[in-house]
Design a protein around this motif. Structure first.
Motif: not given
Length: 129
Positions: A1-2, A99-104, A107-112, A117-120
């Motif tokens: 688990q990340v 971010a684990t998905s290059g697709l996402q 679609i949304h951008g590197l700073l979106a 997917a995973y947050w502190g």
């Protein structure tokens, strides 16, 4: 688990500096990018800076360019955000995310935030005299 754990926030006067840390654990897969985001009261979460893992390219929100520096220490699984010349408008809760998905990202951008997917849990930064 990340798991991601931010630290280093606090109260600082305008013009001061802080260094945020994000300790990451539980990686079992490659990640596409790791970034720092912030959310001020009553505002949407916004991207501040990120590192793309493939080529270690760094990206910054325009308003922090020249003041903030993102870096990482692979041996410690830690990402840092050095923040200098802080302004009252930098006041926010700061989060690191992966971010684990290059697709996402595509679609949304590197700073979106949507691309991550995973947050502190976040760390509070308050810039005030």
């Amino acid at each position: 688990q990340v798991q991601l754990a931010e630290s280093g926030g606090g109260l600082v006067q305008p013009g001061g500096s802080l260094r945020l840390s994000c300790a990451a654990s539980g990686f079992t897969l490659d990640y596409y990018a790791i970034g720092w985001f912030r959310q001020a009261p009553g505002k949407e979460r916004e991207g501040v800076s990120c590192i793309r893992s493939s080529d270690i390219t760094t990206y910054y929100k325009d308003s922090v360019k020249g003041r903030f520096t993102i870096s990482r220490d692979n041996a410690k699984n830690t990402v840092y955000l050095q923040m200098n010349s802080l302004k009252p408008e930098d006041t926010a809760v700061y989060y690191c995310a992966i971010a684990t998905s290059g697709l996402q990202i595509g679609i949304h951008g590197l700073l979106a935030p949507k691309a991550y997917a995973y947050w502190g849990q976040g760390t509070q930064v308050t810039v005030s005299s």
